[in-house]
Write a protein that holds these residues in place. Structure first.
Motif, PDB file in Angstrom:
ATOM      1  N   UNK A  69       0.818  -1.220   0.000  1.00 48.57           N
ATOM      2  CA  UNK A  69       0.000   0.000   0.000  1.00 48.57           C
ATOM      3  C   UNK A  69       0.851   1.269   0.000  1.00 48.57           C
ATOM      4  N   UNK A  70       1.899   1.308   0.813  1.00 43.99           N
ATOM      5  CA  UNK A  70       2.738   2.510   0.899  1.00 43.99           C
ATOM      6  C   UNK A  70       3.354   2.823  -0.460  1.00 43.99           C
ATOM      7  N   UNK A  71       3.820   1.809  -1.168  1.00 44.72           N
ATOM      8  CA  UNK A  71       4.444   2.031  -2.466  1.00 44.72           C
ATOM      9  C   UNK A  71       3.411   2.446  -3.512  1.00 44.72           C
ATOM     10  N   UNK A  72       2.205   1.898  -3.409  1.00 42.15           N
ATOM     11  CA  UNK A  72       1.135   2.329  -4.312  1.00 42.15           C
ATOM     12  C   UNK A  72       0.842   3.815  -4.107  1.00 42.15           C
ATOM     13  N   UNK A  73       0.780   4.226  -2.846  1.00 42.75           N
ATOM     14  CA  UNK A  73       0.495   5.628  -2.539  1.00 42.75           C
ATOM     15  C   UNK A  73       1.578   6.543  -3.095  1.00 42.75           C
ATOM     16  N   UNK A  74       2.832   6.177  -2.880  1.00 41.84           N
ATOM     17  CA  UNK A  74       3.952   7.004  -3.346  1.00 41.84           C
ATOM     18  C   UNK A  74       3.876   7.155  -4.869  1.00 41.84           C
ATOM     19  N   UNK A  75       3.689   6.051  -5.590  1.00 40.45           N
ATOM     20  CA  UNK A  75       3.607   6.098  -7.052  1.00 40.45           C
ATOM     21  C   UNK A  75       2.412   6.936  -7.505  1.00 40.45           C
ATOM     22  N   UNK A  76       1.274   6.744  -6.844  1.00 38.35           N
ATOM     23  CA  UNK A  76       0.066   7.476  -7.213  1.00 38.35           C
ATOM     24  C   UNK A  76       0.264   8.980  -7.016  1.00 38.35           C
ATOM     25  N   UNK A  77       0.807   9.361  -5.862  1.00 39.21           N
ATOM     26  CA  UNK A  77       1.002  10.787  -5.584  1.00 39.21           C
ATOM     27  C   UNK A  77       1.996  11.416  -6.550  1.00 39.21           C
ATOM     28  N   UNK A  78       3.071  10.692  -6.856  1.00 37.93           N
ATOM     29  CA  UNK A  78       4.120  11.253  -7.696  1.00 37.93           C
ATOM     30  C   UNK A  78       3.708  11.290  -9.167  1.00 37.93           C
TER      31      UNK A  78
ATOM     32  N   UNK B 126       0.520  10.126 -10.719  1.00 36.84           N
ATOM     33  CA  UNK B 126      -0.859  10.427 -11.085  1.00 36.84           C
ATOM     34  C   UNK B 126      -1.270  11.827 -10.625  1.00 36.84           C
ATOM     35  N   UNK B 127      -0.937  12.136  -9.374  1.00 37.96           N
ATOM     36  CA  UNK B 127      -1.334  13.429  -8.814  1.00 37.96           C
ATOM     37  C   UNK B 127      -0.305  14.522  -9.087  1.00 37.96           C
ATOM     38  N   UNK B 128       0.877  14.139  -9.577  1.00 39.18           N
ATOM     39  CA  UNK B 128       1.936  15.085  -9.953  1.00 39.18           C
ATOM     40  C   UNK B 128       2.455  15.922  -8.776  1.00 39.18           C
ATOM     41  N   UNK B 129       2.478  15.316  -7.569  1.00 41.88           N
ATOM     42  CA  UNK B 129       3.059  16.004  -6.421  1.00 41.88           C
ATOM     43  C   UNK B 129       4.574  15.852  -6.471  1.00 41.88           C
ATOM     44  N   UNK B 130       5.271  16.856  -5.981  1.00 37.79           N
ATOM     45  CA  UNK B 130       6.733  16.775  -5.905  1.00 37.79           C
ATOM     46  C   UNK B 130       7.120  15.933  -4.691  1.00 37.79           C
ATOM     47  N   UNK B 131       8.379  15.534  -4.657  1.00 35.72           N
ATOM     48  CA  UNK B 131       8.892  14.767  -3.525  1.00 35.72           C
ATOM     49  C   UNK B 131       8.709  15.582  -2.241  1.00 35.72           C
ATOM     50  N   UNK B 132       8.988  16.861  -2.325  1.00 35.49           N
ATOM     51  CA  UNK B 132       8.852  17.728  -1.143  1.00 35.49           C
ATOM     52  C   UNK B 132       7.396  17.754  -0.649  1.00 35.49           C
ATOM     53  N   UNK B 133       6.441  17.875  -1.572  1.00 35.12           N
ATOM     54  CA  UNK B 133       5.025  17.909  -1.185  1.00 35.12           C
ATOM     55  C   UNK B 133       4.588  16.581  -0.576  1.00 35.12           C
ATOM     56  N   UNK B 134       5.049  15.487  -1.159  1.00 33.04           N
ATOM     57  CA  UNK B 134       4.727  14.161  -0.618  1.00 33.04           C
ATOM     58  C   UNK B 134       5.324  14.027   0.776  1.00 33.04           C
ATOM     59  N   UNK B 135       6.529  14.528   0.943  1.00 33.69           N
ATOM     60  CA  UNK B 135       7.204  14.489   2.233  1.00 33.69           C
ATOM     61  C   UNK B 135       6.373  15.178   3.309  1.00 33.69           C
ATOM     62  N   UNK B 136       5.828  16.332   2.983  1.00 32.33           N
ATOM     63  CA  UNK B 136       5.007  17.085   3.936  1.00 32.33           C
ATOM     64  C   UNK B 136       3.711  16.323   4.218  1.00 32.33           C
ATOM     65  N   UNK B 137       3.055  15.829   3.159  1.00 29.99           N
ATOM     66  CA  UNK B 137       1.782  15.125   3.320  1.00 29.99           C
ATOM     67  C   UNK B 137       1.925  13.877   4.184  1.00 29.99           C
ATOM     68  N   UNK B 138       3.010  13.129   3.947  1.00 24.45           N
ATOM     69  CA  UNK B 138       3.178  11.849   4.627  1.00 24.45           C
ATOM     70  C   UNK B 138       3.994  11.979   5.914  1.00 24.45           C
ATOM     71  N   UNK B 139       4.431  13.208   6.208  1.00 20.64           N
ATOM     72  CA  UNK B 139       5.235  13.480   7.399  1.00 20.64           C
ATOM     73  C   UNK B 139       6.467  12.582   7.450  1.00 20.64           C
ATOM     74  N   UNK B 140       7.186  12.555   6.311  1.00 17.87           N
ATOM     75  CA  UNK B 140       8.414  11.776   6.179  1.00 17.87           C
ATOM     76  C   UNK B 140       9.515  12.693   5.658  1.00 17.87           C
ATOM     77  N   UNK B 141      10.769  12.386   5.980  1.00 24.99           N
ATOM     78  CA  UNK B 141      11.862  13.164   5.384  1.00 24.99           C
ATOM     79  C   UNK B 141      11.872  12.966   3.864  1.00 24.99           C
ATOM     80  N   UNK B 142      12.329  13.974   3.131  1.00 24.75           N
ATOM     81  CA  UNK B 142      12.378  13.876   1.672  1.00 24.75           C
ATOM     82  C   UNK B 142      13.221  12.689   1.226  1.00 24.75           C
TER      83      UNK B 142
END
Length: 184
Positions: A133-142, A144-160
């Motif tokens: 599931x975590x890998x599906x989310x990362x791929x989808x956000x990057x 499909x949703x065109x979020x940057x690594x930095x934006x995903x980092x903020x959303x998921x509360x993870x370091x870049x």
């Protein structure tokens, strides 16, 4: 080699760090953190990333300080750890870029041919659904949703760096699953 008082003090701190002296550990960190951070930044040219690499380097430094034979060599030893960590990160990024370029090339070739194969798309979707599931989310956000690594980092509360690593591993696993399907 003539040693100045700063170097002698650093050597004393290293000796005390070997004995797990918390005060010495704090003093050594305070004295060397700006230098370690700058050394990392000189390689990576990114302040936030340099901070992550410096932090990882400090973990290695404190874990291995007991193995350092000559406390006078601390500065060279510490800088070498930072340099290796930075080089490892740069190599990882290069591999990630190569995989990304390969995927982009495949997608572009598919688009140019104009014959987007419905079965291949279904294979891709099945392979993606087979990922954790975590890998599906990362791929989808990057992708499909065109979020940057930095934006995903903020959303998921993870370091870049963690997001980049998970994205890299998700791509690798997806590529492996697609190769398995194509070779059946």
């Amino acid at each position: 080699m003539k040693r100045d008082s700063d170097q002698i003090f650093d050597e004393l701190l290293v000796i005390r760090c070997r004995e797990k002296d918390e005060e010495a550990i704090g003093l050594l960190w305070n004295r060397w953190q700006p230098r370690i951070l700058k050394w990392s930044y000189d390689f990576l040219k990114d302040q936030e990333l340099a901070g992550e690499i410096a932090q990882e380097s400090w973990i290695s430094i404190f874990k291995g300080i007991g193995q350092l034979k000559d406390p006078a060599l601390f500065r060279f030893w510490a800088y070498r750890i930072v340099q290796r960590r930075s080089a490892d990160y740069i190599r990882q990024q290069q591999k990630e870029r190569e995989v990304n370029q390969e995927l982009q090339k495949e997608l572009k070739e598919e688009d140019e041919s104009g014959t987007a194969n419905h079965d291949r798309i279904e294979q891709m979707l099945r392979s993606i659904r087979a990922l954790p599931e975590m890998q599906q989310q990362i791929l989808r956000l990057f992708y499909m949703e065109k979020y940057s690594v930095r934006e995903i980092s903020v959303m998921m509360e993870l370091p870049e760096g963690t997001v980049k690593s998970r994205l890299f591993h998700a791509r690798q696993l997806l590529k492996q699953k697609l190769q398995e399907v194509n070779h059946e």
